[in-house]
Design an enzyme around this catalytic site. Structure first.
Site, PDB file in Angstrom:
ATOM      1  N   LYS A 284      10.044   4.051   0.396  1.00  0.00           N
ATOM      2  CA  LYS A 284       9.128   4.204  -1.023  1.00  0.00           C
ATOM      3  C   LYS A 284       9.717   5.326  -1.633  1.00  0.00           C
ATOM      4  CE  LYS A 284       5.644   7.123   1.490  1.00  0.00           C
ATOM      5  NZ  LYS A 284       4.459   7.564   1.381  1.00  0.00           N
TER       6      LYS A 284
ATOM      7  N   ARG B 267      -9.089  -6.359   8.130  1.00  0.00           N
ATOM      8  CA  ARG B 267      -9.778  -5.269   8.488  1.00  0.00           C
ATOM      9  C   ARG B 267     -11.276  -5.269   7.845  1.00  0.00           C
ATOM     10  NH1 ARG B 267      -5.330  -2.617   9.737  1.00  0.00           N
ATOM     11  NH2 ARG B 267      -3.643  -2.070   8.262  1.00  0.00           N
TER      12      ARG B 267
ATOM     13  N   ASP C   9       2.418  11.618   8.499  1.00  0.00           N
ATOM     14  CA  ASP C   9       1.302  11.864   7.863  1.00  0.00           C
ATOM     15  C   ASP C   9       0.076  11.286   8.288  1.00  0.00           C
ATOM     16  OD1 ASP C   9       1.774   9.018   7.657  1.00  0.00           O
ATOM     17  OD2 ASP C   9       1.916   8.694   5.708  1.00  0.00           O
ATOM     18  N   ARG C  10      -0.130  10.849   9.688  1.00  0.00           N
ATOM     19  CA  ARG C  10      -1.389  10.507  10.013  1.00  0.00           C
ATOM     20  C   ARG C  10      -1.699  11.443  11.268  1.00  0.00           C
ATOM     21  NH1 ARG C  10      -2.446   4.128  10.576  1.00  0.00           N
ATOM     22  NH2 ARG C  10      -1.992   3.644   8.336  1.00  0.00           N
TER      23      ARG C  10
ATOM     24  N   LYS D 291      -0.871  12.515   2.751  1.00  0.00           N
ATOM     25  CA  LYS D 291      -1.528  12.875   4.104  1.00  0.00           C
ATOM     26  C   LYS D 291      -0.657  13.532   4.934  1.00  0.00           C
ATOM     27  CE  LYS D 291      -1.447   8.336   5.569  1.00  0.00           C
ATOM     28  NZ  LYS D 291      -1.675   7.023   4.974  1.00  0.00           N
TER      29      LYS D 291
ATOM     30  N   ASP E 252       1.647   9.942  13.472  1.00  0.00           N
ATOM     31  CA  ASP E 252       2.422   8.584  13.558  1.00  0.00           C
ATOM     32  C   ASP E 252       4.017   8.834  13.435  1.00  0.00           C
ATOM     33  OD1 ASP E 252       2.389   9.439  10.877  1.00  0.00           O
ATOM     34  OD2 ASP E 252       2.195   7.436  10.233  1.00  0.00           O
TER      35      ASP E 252
ATOM     36  N   ARG F  61       7.977  -2.580   2.865  1.00  0.00           N
ATOM     37  CA  ARG F  61       8.013  -2.404   4.184  1.00  0.00           C
ATOM     38  C   ARG F  61       8.310  -3.897   4.682  1.00  0.00           C
ATOM     39  NH1 ARG F  61       2.834   0.948   6.789  1.00  0.00           N
ATOM     40  NH2 ARG F  61       3.804   2.570   5.241  1.00  0.00           N
TER      41      ARG F  61
ATOM     42  N   THR G 135       0.939  -1.043  -0.113  1.00  0.00           N
ATOM     43  CA  THR G 135      -0.051  -0.085  -0.013  1.00  0.00           C
ATOM     44  C   THR G 135       0.956   1.182  -0.060  1.00  0.00           C
ATOM     45  OG1 THR G 135      -1.626  -1.206   1.374  1.00  0.00           O
ATOM     46  CG2 THR G 135      -1.874   1.295   1.062  1.00  0.00           C
TER      47      THR G 135
ATOM     48  N   ASP H 232       5.671   8.727  10.848  1.00  0.00           N
ATOM     49  CA  ASP H 232       6.380   9.530   9.576  1.00  0.00           C
ATOM     50  C   ASP H 232       5.620  10.846   9.383  1.00  0.00           C
ATOM     51  OD1 ASP H 232       4.374   8.380   8.634  1.00  0.00           O
ATOM     52  OD2 ASP H 232       5.046   8.228   6.505  1.00  0.00           O
TER      53      ASP H 232
ATOM     54  N   GLU I 146      -8.645   9.476   4.654  1.00  0.00           N
ATOM     55  CA  GLU I 146      -8.795   7.873   4.582  1.00  0.00           C
ATOM     56  C   GLU I 146      -9.212   7.848   6.144  1.00  0.00           C
ATOM     57  OE1 GLU I 146      -6.400   5.082   2.362  1.00  0.00           O
ATOM     58  OE2 GLU I 146      -4.909   6.417   3.059  1.00  0.00           O
ATOM     59  N   GLU I 147     -10.007   6.443   6.190  1.00  0.00           N
ATOM     60  CA  GLU I 147     -10.597   6.185   7.785  1.00  0.00           C
ATOM     61  C   GLU I 147      -9.404   5.917   8.606  1.00  0.00           C
ATOM     62  OE1 GLU I 147      -9.830   2.958   8.827  1.00  0.00           O
ATOM     63  OE2 GLU I 147      -9.136   2.732   6.673  1.00  0.00           O
ATOM     64  N   SER I 148      -7.941   5.374   8.111  1.00  0.00           N
ATOM     65  CA  SER I 148      -7.061   5.024   8.791  1.00  0.00           C
ATOM     66  C   SER I 148      -6.272   6.414   9.320  1.00  0.00           C
ATOM     67  CB  SER I 148      -6.187   4.399   7.888  1.00  0.00           C
ATOM     68  OG  SER I 148      -5.895   5.047   6.689  1.00  0.00           O
TER      69      SER I 148
ATOM     70  N   SER J 221       6.088   3.931   8.534  1.00  0.00           N
ATOM     71  CA  SER J 221       4.974   4.645   8.850  1.00  0.00           C
ATOM     72  C   SER J 221       4.579   4.440  10.448  1.00  0.00           C
ATOM     73  CB  SER J 221       3.886   4.439   7.866  1.00  0.00           C
ATOM     74  OG  SER J 221       2.669   5.112   8.464  1.00  0.00           O
ATOM     75  N   HIS J 222       3.337   4.009  10.702  1.00  0.00           N
ATOM     76  CA  HIS J 222       3.218   3.864  12.102  1.00  0.00           C
ATOM     77  C   HIS J 222       3.545   2.367  12.703  1.00  0.00           C
ATOM     78  CE1 HIS J 222       0.498   2.235   8.865  1.00  0.00           C
ATOM     79  NE2 HIS J 222       0.208   0.994  10.017  1.00  0.00           N
TER      80      HIS J 222
HETATM   81  C1  G1P Z   1      -3.201   1.412   5.809  1.00  0.00           C
HETATM   82  C2  G1P Z   1      -4.535   2.029   5.682  1.00  0.00           C
HETATM   83  C3  G1P Z   1      -4.392   2.946   4.241  1.00  0.00           C
HETATM   84  C4  G1P Z   1      -3.087   3.718   4.507  1.00  0.00           C
HETATM   85  C5  G1P Z   1      -1.677   2.921   4.501  1.00  0.00           C
HETATM   86  C6  G1P Z   1      -0.730   3.851   4.788  1.00  0.00           C
HETATM   87  O1  G1P Z   1      -2.827   0.348   4.727  1.00  0.00           O
HETATM   88  O2  G1P Z   1      -5.490   1.173   5.823  1.00  0.00           O
HETATM   89  O3  G1P Z   1      -5.513   3.627   4.638  1.00  0.00           O
HETATM   90  O4  G1P Z   1      -3.163   4.427   3.481  1.00  0.00           O
HETATM   91  O5  G1P Z   1      -2.084   1.998   5.601  1.00  0.00           O
HETATM   92  O6  G1P Z   1      -0.678   4.710   5.899  1.00  0.00           O
HETATM   93  P1  G1P Z   1      -3.631  -1.196   4.573  1.00  0.00           P
HETATM   94  O7  G1P Z   1      -2.641  -1.723   5.910  1.00  0.00           O
HETATM   95  O8  G1P Z   1      -4.878  -1.264   5.157  1.00  0.00           O
HETATM   96  O9  G1P Z   1      -3.284  -1.766   3.463  1.00  0.00           O
HETATM   97 ZN    ZN Z   2       2.438   7.305   8.197  1.00  0.00          ZN
END
Ligand code: G1P
Ligand code: ZN
Length: 537
Positions: A125, A490, A279-280, A374, A275, A21, A17, A277, A361-363, A112-113
């Site tokens: 990336k 999910r 972006d969240r 983001k 988070d 990673r 995504t 990096d 995004e909901e995330s 990321s997180h």
């Molecule tokens: C998750 C989130 C998605 C976000 C991505 C990167 O991806 O659900 O919305 O863009 O992290 O931060 P997923 O692990 O669901 O593929």
């Molecule tokens: Zn992130």
């Protein structure tokens, strides 16, 4: 000084995504990172003499990979690298630097997180010249190259000193070390009403920001404290290689310390976190947690309060699993709303084409056309701008939004580290049964979400099983594309409620029936062996 090093392909270097990673230990294998970086460069054309931005979230192994990336950029023919001092850049700041400098692209080092440290995760990336995550045609090309790679180009040199701001020469390339925060902070000042926010803090408004031991601490200190005058409001503000043991994912589970402080009735008026990096974002007010889906809708409805968006927004985009709350705002504003697959890369074309201004995004991801990622700190500033102009509490703003538009009750249940084969079976079974859902138990349509990009016409399929009910409720199933161990299932559950009297019910209670249906339709317990989700957001 130039070296051509012989190597062999590694399995599984497929960008997910959000980039490649893996566990740090996977990246520590000799040639592993080099192979992936060379595959990136081999997938690009026309960068000789051009600029590359490099930086990361400071997690364990960041310093080593920054050095490798700089050397390889020089050996591959870039003319200039812009790197954040100490190798640090938040993801949105990297996106901004790419755009501001007209760079060819950027390499962002982050998982990321996901947790950091020697046993944690690492990631690489590539972002393109628009500042956004590489589109699928590039990530597919990168993956193809990783399967046939036989050599990579590097330099045989000492580490470059990136501790001091200024220029260093490396072979035919200039390495420009920049302050990671300055340009980004300047951009934010052009978007928001900093005077109004300063006045808000002067009036005694209290806020806490949790940097979660990750990249945003220095950004928050500079912007919220130094520039906007908020008093000592940053917690966990020093970026650490293992994030101080934190799981730097800004949600109710991992940002519990902050939530306990702010959700209390005598807590500060406003709380926020970002988070690994940067972006969240997490937005909470006294007594009020704002779901990311609601936050997107509220931002869309109030964006005009901020100078950069005063003329209105062109459109709103959300990922498919994100609640439909933002669509209702778009409808009222008379602007289009777009529903894209999960992942920020799908917003890039809409933003570039001026079709959408605000995305989410909901995330816990929200952003706008100011960069192509983001942006956690941006979302916090947008909320501060709204709070400064409306002078109402977060709770009042959220509840009056529900009153006006109705409430989209929303939750996501994650089942982490499920056995991969079993998770694939579960999804496979759902796909096989798709034809039988519609018309029964109130379900109107059932499909596997696909997306035709309205700008470049590219087509993306198999993006999640979507059950949509007659009354607009939705259940969605998909597997994570960012996890590094087993599979993460999910399940997203949403229900629309227009009746104000029913708005104050606890989310899990309001959604209990649908949650039960989601569990039984996918036979989650039997298929995963789990009786409860690992994380509920
Ligand atoms: C998750 C989130 C998605 C976000 C991505 C990167 O991806 O659900 O919305 O863009 O992290 O931060 P997923 O692990 O669901 O593929
Ligand atoms: Zn992130």
């Amino acid at each position: 000084m130039f070296e051509l090093v012989a190597t062999k392909p590694f399995d599984g270097q497929k960008p997910g995504t959000s980039g490649l990673r893996k566990k740090v230990t996977v990246f520590q294998q000799p040639h592993y990172a080099e192979n992936f970086l060379q595959s990136i460069f081999d997938s690009l054309e026309g960068f000789a003499g051009k600029t590359l931005v490099i930086g990361g979230d400071g997690r364990y192994y960041n310093p080593q990979i920054v050095q490798i990336a700089i050397r390889m950029a020089a050996a591959n023919g870039f003319g200039r690298v812009i790197v954040g001092q100490g190798g640090l850049l938040s993801t949105p700041a990297a996106s901004h630097l790419i755009r501001k400098n007209g760079a060819f692209g950027g390499i962002i080092l982050s998982a990321s997180h996901n947790p950091g440290g020697p046993d944690g995760d690492f990631g690489i990336k590539y972002n393109a010249g628009n500042g956004g995550p590489a589109p699928e045609k590039i990530t597919d090309a990168i993956f193809a190259k990783t399967k046939t790679i036989s050599t990579y180009k590097t330099l045989d040199t000492q580490d470059i000193d990136i501790k001091k701001i200024g220029n260093v020469e490396l072979a035919n390339m200039i390495v420009e070390v920049v302050d990671p925060v300055s340009d980004y902070a300047a951009l934010m000042q052009t978007l928001f009403d900093f005077d109004a926010i300063r006045d808000l803090f002067k009036s005694g408004f209290k806020m806490k920001f949790d940097g979660m031991g990750a990249i945003t601490g220095p950004y928050a200190r500079r912007i919220f404290e130094d520039i906007l005058g908020a008093k000592s409001m940053v917690m966990n503000g020093v970026p650490l290689p293992d994030f101080g043991g934190h799981h730097p994912d800004p949600n109710l589970v991992h940002a519990k310390e902050l939530c306990d402080l702010v959700l209390a009735s005598n807590g500060p008026e406003f709380g926020a976190a970002s988070d690994g990096d940067g972006d969240r974002n997490l937005i909470i007010g006294r007594n009020m947690y704002v779901t990311p889906s609601d936050s997107l809708a509220i931002i869309a409805a109030n964006a005009q309060l901020a100078p950069a968006y005063v003329a209105g927004i062109a459109g709103v985009a959300r990922s498919m699993p994100t609640s439909c709350a933002a669509d209702l705002v778009a409808k009222k504003l008379g602007v289009p709303s777009f529903e894209t697959p999960t992942g920020w890369k799908f917003f890039g074309n809409l933003l570039d084409a001026g079709m959408a201004t605000v995305c989410g995004e909901e995330s816990f991801g929200t952003g706008s056309n100011h960069v192509r990622e983001k942006d956690g700190v941006w979302a916090v500033l947008m909320w501060l701008n709204i709070l400064a102009k409306r002078r109402e509490s977060v709770e009042t703003i959220v509840k009056s939004h529900w009153r006006e538009y109705g409430r989209n009750f929303y939750t996501r249940h994650d089942y982490e580290e499920v056995d991969l084969a079993r998770a694939n079976d579960l999804m496979g079974n759902l796909r096989k049964s798709l034809g039988g859902f519609a018309g029964k138990n109130g379900i109107k349509t059932a499909d596997d979400f696909s997306y035709r990009d309205p700008v470049d016409n590219s087509f993306t399929e198999c993006q999640g099983i979507r059950l949509v009910y007659e009354n607009g409720s939705r259940i969605i199933y998909r597997l994570s594309g960012t996890g590094t161990a087993g599979a993460t299932l999910r399940v997203y559950i949403e229900k629309y409620e227009a009746d104000v009297i029913k708005h104050n019910v606890e989310t899990q209670v309001a959604l209990a029936d649908l949650i039960g249906q989601a569990n039984s339709i996918a036979a989650i317990q039997a298929n995963t062996g789990r009786t409860a989700p690992t994380v509920i957001t």
